[in-house]
Design a protein around this motif. Structure first.
Motif, mmCIF file in Angstrom:
data_model
loop_
_atom_site.group_PDB
_atom_site.id
_atom_site.type_symbol
_atom_site.label_atom_id
_atom_site.label_comp_id
_atom_site.label_asym_id
_atom_site.label_seq_id
_atom_site.Cartn_x
_atom_site.Cartn_y
_atom_site.Cartn_z
ATOM 1 N N UNK A 135 0.859 -1.042 0.074
ATOM 2 C CA UNK A 135 0.089 0.074 0.017
ATOM 3 C C UNK A 135 1.005 1.258 0.048
ATOM 4 N N UNK A 136 0.486 2.104 -0.902
ATOM 5 C CA UNK A 136 1.345 3.493 -1.031
ATOM 6 C C UNK A 136 0.973 4.330 0.223
ATOM 7 N N UNK A 137 1.902 5.262 0.481
ATOM 8 C CA UNK A 137 1.600 6.254 1.593
ATOM 9 C C UNK A 137 0.866 7.593 0.830
ATOM 10 N N UNK A 138 -0.272 7.758 1.251
ATOM 11 C CA UNK A 138 -1.396 8.815 0.860
ATOM 12 C C UNK A 138 -0.523 10.294 1.037
ATOM 13 N N UNK A 139 -0.314 10.904 0.249
ATOM 14 C CA UNK A 139 0.327 12.202 0.334
ATOM 15 C C UNK A 139 -0.441 13.250 -0.391
ATOM 16 N N UNK A 140 -0.166 14.543 -0.283
ATOM 17 C CA UNK A 140 -0.683 15.911 -0.472
ATOM 18 C C UNK A 140 0.369 16.771 -0.892
ATOM 19 N N UNK A 141 0.191 17.796 -1.661
ATOM 20 C CA UNK A 141 1.142 18.673 -1.744
ATOM 21 C C UNK A 141 1.329 19.581 -0.397
ATOM 22 N N UNK A 142 2.554 20.075 -0.034
ATOM 23 C CA UNK A 142 2.766 20.800 0.916
ATOM 24 C C UNK A 142 3.165 22.383 0.590
ATOM 25 N N UNK A 143 3.082 22.938 1.510
ATOM 26 C CA UNK A 143 3.682 24.705 1.482
ATOM 27 C C UNK A 143 3.921 24.919 2.802
ATOM 28 N N UNK A 144 5.132 25.685 2.817
ATOM 29 C CA UNK A 144 5.537 26.230 4.008
ATOM 30 C C UNK A 144 5.984 27.622 3.888
ATOM 31 N N UNK A 145 5.937 28.416 4.890
ATOM 32 C CA UNK A 145 6.099 29.860 4.708
ATOM 33 C C UNK A 145 5.599 30.817 5.953
ATOM 34 N N UNK A 146 5.233 31.988 5.732
ATOM 35 C CA UNK A 146 4.859 32.797 6.547
ATOM 36 C C UNK A 146 3.620 33.558 5.999
ATOM 37 N N UNK A 147 2.747 33.782 7.194
ATOM 38 C CA UNK A 147 1.470 34.746 6.672
ATOM 39 C C UNK A 147 2.065 36.036 6.452
ATOM 40 N N UNK A 148 1.589 36.661 5.518
ATOM 41 C CA UNK A 148 2.306 37.890 4.982
ATOM 42 C C UNK A 148 0.973 38.831 5.192
ATOM 43 N N UNK A 149 0.058 38.916 5.099
ATOM 44 C CA UNK A 149 -1.251 39.844 5.371
ATOM 45 C C UNK A 149 -1.900 39.296 6.289
ATOM 46 N N UNK A 150 -2.819 40.274 6.923
ATOM 47 C CA UNK A 150 -3.936 39.955 7.754
ATOM 48 C C UNK A 150 -4.797 38.986 7.417
ATOM 49 N N UNK A 151 -4.797 37.954 8.125
ATOM 50 C CA UNK A 151 -5.952 37.076 7.512
ATOM 51 C C UNK A 151 -7.365 37.530 7.523
ATOM 52 N N UNK A 152 -8.263 37.198 6.476
ATOM 53 C CA UNK A 152 -9.326 37.419 6.320
ATOM 54 C C UNK A 152 -10.590 36.146 6.398
ATOM 55 N N UNK A 153 -11.553 36.548 7.143
ATOM 56 C CA UNK A 153 -12.745 35.198 7.403
ATOM 57 C C UNK A 153 -13.812 35.782 6.738
ATOM 58 N N UNK A 154 -14.292 35.104 5.593
ATOM 59 C CA UNK A 154 -15.754 35.522 4.991
ATOM 60 C C UNK A 154 -16.844 34.507 5.625
ATOM 61 N N UNK A 155 -18.077 34.957 5.634
ATOM 62 C CA UNK A 155 -19.097 34.152 5.866
ATOM 63 C C UNK A 155 -18.772 33.356 6.970
ATOM 64 N N UNK A 156 -18.314 34.050 8.385
ATOM 65 C CA UNK A 156 -17.958 33.662 9.519
ATOM 66 C C UNK A 156 -19.085 32.641 10.163
ATOM 67 N N UNK A 157 -20.224 32.975 9.950
ATOM 68 C CA UNK A 157 -21.593 32.180 10.749
ATOM 69 C C UNK A 157 -22.064 30.987 9.974
#
Length: 142
Positions: free
Chosen positions: A1-23
């Motif tokens: 059986x193969x190991x399930x994998x996804x793409x990965x990304x590592x870095x830093x948050x550059x702008x203030x995060x935004x949340x739309x439709x929070x409810x």
């Protein structure tokens, strides 16, 4: 059986995060993220290159948790996939891409934190608990 994998990304948050439709179940987290790049030289040393900047999004309950936990400058590791979309500016259509994170966490190489091992079926802690302002009591002598 193969190991399930996804793409990965590592870095830093550059702008203030935004949340739309929070409810809503369709909540959407968005932030511009920076990725550092390095070039290995012939003598074995490394030269730091300019960072690149990308769009990162998350959806649903994960988006709400990410919004509560991430701030500008935080280093992260995320797994997911890349999607492409079209954006129209000044009557010109441009092809863009974004990283859709299915999982995200602070990069342990750069971040100090404490771990809350409360069972996962418990409700999320209040927002002030997420800042790490107070540390849990230490158990000594075990």
């Amino acid at each position: 059986m193969t190991i399930p994998t996804d793409l990965s990304l590592h870095g830093f948050i550059a702008t203030a995060p935004e949340l739309s439709k929070p409810d809503s179940k369709d909540a959407r987290f968005f932030a511009r993220v920076g990725v550092e790049h390095w070039r290995k030289e012939a003598d074995g040393s490394f030269t730091k290159l300019d960072p690149t900047f990308h769009n990162l999004v998350m959806y649903g309950a994960s988006a709400k948790r990410a919004y509560a936990r991430f701030r500008v400058g935080d280093q992260f590791v995320a797994s997911g996939y890349i999607t492409e979309y079209e954006k129209t500016w000044n009557e010109q259509t441009v092809q863009r891409e974004q990283f859709v994170a299915k999982h995200i966490g602070h990069d342990t190489t750069w971040t100090r934190y404490s771990v809350d091992r409360t069972p996962a079926n418990q409700p999320d802690p209040p927002a002030d608990h997420l800042t790490g302002a107070s540390e849990p009591p230490r158990v000594v002598g075990l």
